[in-house]
Design a protein around this motif. Structure first.
Motif, PDB file in Angstrom:
ATOM      1  N   VAL A  68       0.705  -1.211  -0.240  1.00 47.64           N
ATOM      2  CA  VAL A  68       0.013   0.164   0.149  1.00 47.64           C
ATOM      3  C   VAL A  68       0.821   1.363  -0.068  1.00 47.64           C
ATOM      4  CG1 VAL A  68      -1.799  -1.069   1.299  1.00 47.64           C
ATOM      5  CG2 VAL A  68      -0.331   0.176   2.458  1.00 47.64           C
ATOM      6  N   GLU A 101       2.014   6.475   8.682  1.00 46.26           N
ATOM      7  CA  GLU A 101       1.603   6.397   7.076  1.00 46.26           C
ATOM      8  C   GLU A 101       1.025   5.011   6.680  1.00 46.26           C
ATOM      9  OE1 GLU A 101       0.155   7.703   3.729  1.00 46.26           O
ATOM     10  OE2 GLU A 101       0.699   8.929   5.490  1.00 46.26           O
ATOM     11  N   ARG A 153      -2.299   4.660   8.296  1.00 44.18           N
ATOM     12  CA  ARG A 153      -3.514   5.374   7.941  1.00 44.18           C
ATOM     13  C   ARG A 153      -3.887   4.588   6.521  1.00 44.18           C
ATOM     14  NH1 ARG A 153      -0.539  10.000  10.220  1.00 44.18           N
ATOM     15  NH2 ARG A 153       1.013  10.020   8.369  1.00 44.18           N
ATOM     16  N   ARG A 154      -2.992   4.199   5.829  1.00 52.45           N
ATOM     17  CA  ARG A 154      -3.424   3.453   4.501  1.00 52.45           C
ATOM     18  C   ARG A 154      -4.332   2.152   4.976  1.00 52.45           C
ATOM     19  NH1 ARG A 154       0.777   4.945  -0.137  1.00 52.45           N
ATOM     20  NH2 ARG A 154       1.375   7.024   0.509  1.00 52.45           N
ATOM     21  N   ALA A 190      -6.114   1.884   7.433  1.00 53.91           N
ATOM     22  CA  ALA A 190      -7.448   2.242   7.893  1.00 53.91           C
ATOM     23  C   ALA A 190      -8.072   2.541   6.777  1.00 53.91           C
ATOM     24  CB  ALA A 190      -7.144   3.489   8.711  1.00 53.91           C
ATOM     25  N   ALA A 191      -7.738   3.230   5.666  1.00 55.50           N
ATOM     26  CA  ALA A 191      -8.335   3.605   4.384  1.00 55.50           C
ATOM     27  C   ALA A 191      -8.866   2.467   3.708  1.00 55.50           C
ATOM     28  CB  ALA A 191      -7.517   4.550   3.466  1.00 55.50           C
ATOM     29  N   GLU A 192      -8.262   1.346   3.893  1.00 58.77           N
ATOM     30  CA  GLU A 192      -8.593   0.003   3.350  1.00 58.77           C
ATOM     31  C   GLU A 192      -9.614  -0.951   4.364  1.00 58.77           C
ATOM     32  OE1 GLU A 192      -8.018  -1.326   0.431  1.00 58.77           O
ATOM     33  OE2 GLU A 192      -6.596   0.205  -0.322  1.00 58.77           O
ATOM     34  N   ASP A 193      -9.908  -0.067   5.399  1.00 53.47           N
ATOM     35  CA  ASP A 193     -10.791  -0.824   6.444  1.00 53.47           C
ATOM     36  C   ASP A 193     -10.387  -2.574   6.594  1.00 53.47           C
ATOM     37  OD1 ASP A 193     -12.857  -0.801   8.168  1.00 53.47           O
ATOM     38  OD2 ASP A 193     -14.380  -1.432   6.727  1.00 53.47           O
ATOM     39  N   THR A 199      -2.233   6.698  15.983  1.00 51.62           N
ATOM     40  CA  THR A 199      -2.775   7.074  14.595  1.00 51.62           C
ATOM     41  C   THR A 199      -3.979   6.724  14.108  1.00 51.62           C
ATOM     42  OG1 THR A 199      -0.462   6.918  13.699  1.00 51.62           O
ATOM     43  CG2 THR A 199      -2.054   6.519  12.154  1.00 51.62           C
ATOM     44  N   ALA A 223      -7.330   8.949  13.272  1.00 54.39           N
ATOM     45  CA  ALA A 223      -8.017   8.829  12.115  1.00 54.39           C
ATOM     46  C   ALA A 223      -9.545   8.338  12.074  1.00 54.39           C
ATOM     47  CB  ALA A 223      -7.387   7.398  11.226  1.00 54.39           C
ATOM     48  N   ALA A 232     -10.507   5.443  13.586  1.00 50.40           N
ATOM     49  CA  ALA A 232     -10.897   3.981  13.065  1.00 50.40           C
ATOM     50  C   ALA A 232     -10.854   3.208  14.263  1.00 50.40           C
ATOM     51  CB  ALA A 232      -9.546   3.912  12.192  1.00 50.40           C
TER      52      ALA A 232
END
Length: 363
Positions: A86, A102, A105-106, A108-111, A130, A134, A136
């Motif tokens: 990622v 970072e 965070r990525r 988390a964006a992908e759940d 982090t 976020a 999350a």
């Protein structure tokens, strides 16, 4: 399908075998002393265990997301996975806490369903903070690779981490702790509770290391030391035997059922009323209270002198023994002021020993 994000702090633990008692800020010195990375090998062990367990149990297929290079990609491939990468560290061959954050965070964006991180307490703090930033709610699990591992979010071994990651079906909140490495190198343990994380429920997880004994005596000694060193601050000391033990350590007999006001070695008011407390507050004020056993009330039961007006002008320090907290479950507030009650709600650190604190929820 179970989606797991894997991030490795490749320099975690390097300082241990060369006598540095940690690696924070000491990576170059560790290398100069001949230290070899240990986190990558422990990551491979965990991921091999994950693959074996997933295959053997017939559970959900695993989709693995990683960060690039030695922050997860290389170890995943060595363990037999074909990971989805990622992102990559900003600098080849050099990683920082910013890279770890970072990666999280990525993920988390992908759940993802779980973040499996390899490192020590510092890495645990980076991951947890982090996720909090976020917003999350993703479970985490640590593969122990640091010199100091004081948090309760780690599996007992890398292989155990792999098994837990493959099999878990529920989570619980556990503590994330870190210590001051410079003080640790001088022989002093200063542990601090840095957060709470959702962690898979399993037998193969370590407990939070107990620092300072966790007794009322050690709690009182630690609190009194902090109060004495806090020059210029006004302390509003609530009723009860736990706060009374702190007053004993400070050298005076407090009011068992009342509220005392103390500053710079002097009792300003004993058994004070609300008006007397307000009249003696200064620029910096701290209210010290202990919850009522069996009920959990911090404010609104037996200490009405510490009114919303006092609380608005003060920081709040909650102290309690571990058995008391175990019997309570949560803390409660009922000051009669909805705005003040709301400001007190949420997760709060409670001193339970000389150094140790536990996160408790105020409702």
């Amino acid at each position: 399908m179970r989606t797991i994000g894997v991030v490795v702090n490749p320099v975690a633990g390097m300082g241990g075998r060369v006598g540095l008692k940690g690696t924070d800020g000491k990576v170059e010195e560790a290398r100069e002393r001949g230290a070899e990375p240990r986190a990558p090998d422990r990551a491979v062990d965990a991921l091999r265990s994950l693959a074996e367990r997933a295959d053997a149990s017939g559970g959900p297929e695993v989709r693995l997301l990683t960060y690039g290079g030695e922050m997860g990609e290389r170890e995943a491939r060595e363990a037999g996975f074909d990971p989805e990468v990622v992102g990559r560290p900003e600098r080849d061959g050099e990683t920082t806490a910013a890279d770890t954050r970072e990666a999280v965070r990525r993920f988390a964006a992908e759940d993802v369903d779980l973040i499996l991180f390899v490192g020590g307490d510092g890495t645990a703090v980076d991951v947890t903070q982090t996720l909090d930033e976020a917003g999350a709610e993703i479970p985490v699990l640590g593969v122990p690779a640091g010199v100091k591992v004081y948090s309760a979010v780690f599996a007992v071994t890398p292989a155990a981490a792999g098994r837990v990651a493959a099999d878990f079906d529920r989570t619980e909140d556990r503590e994330v702790n870190d210590i001051d490495e410079d003080a640790y190198r001088e022989g002093e343990v200063r542990a601090e509770l840095r957060g709470v994380a959702a962690v898979p429920v399993a037998e193969d997880l370590q407990s939070s290391k107990q620092v300072g004994g966790g007794t009322v005596e050690s709690l009182a000694a630690g609190a009194a030391d902090d109060i004495r060193s806090d020059e210029g601050a006004t302390y509003v000391l609530g009723p009860g035997s736990t706060v009374g033990a702190i007053e004993d350590e400070l050298g005076f007999e407090g009011s068992p059922l009342g509220v005392d006001v103390w500053r710079d070695g002097e009792v300003l008011v004993a058994d004070a009323t609300e008006d007397e407390i307000l009249a003696n507050l200064g620029d910096r004020n701290v209210v010290v209270v202990s919850p009522i056993g069996g009920q959990g009330f911090v404010f609104g039961r037996g200490n009405d002198q510490i009114s919303p007006a006092v609380i608005r002008r003060s920081a709040v320090e909650v102290v309690a023994s571990k058995p008391k907290l175990d019997g309570i479950g949560v803390l409660r507030v009922d000051t009669g002021d909805d705005e003040v009650d709301e400001s007190l709600r949420g997760w709060r650190k409670v001193r339970v020993g000389r150094f140790e604190r536990r996160m408790m929820k105020v409702i």
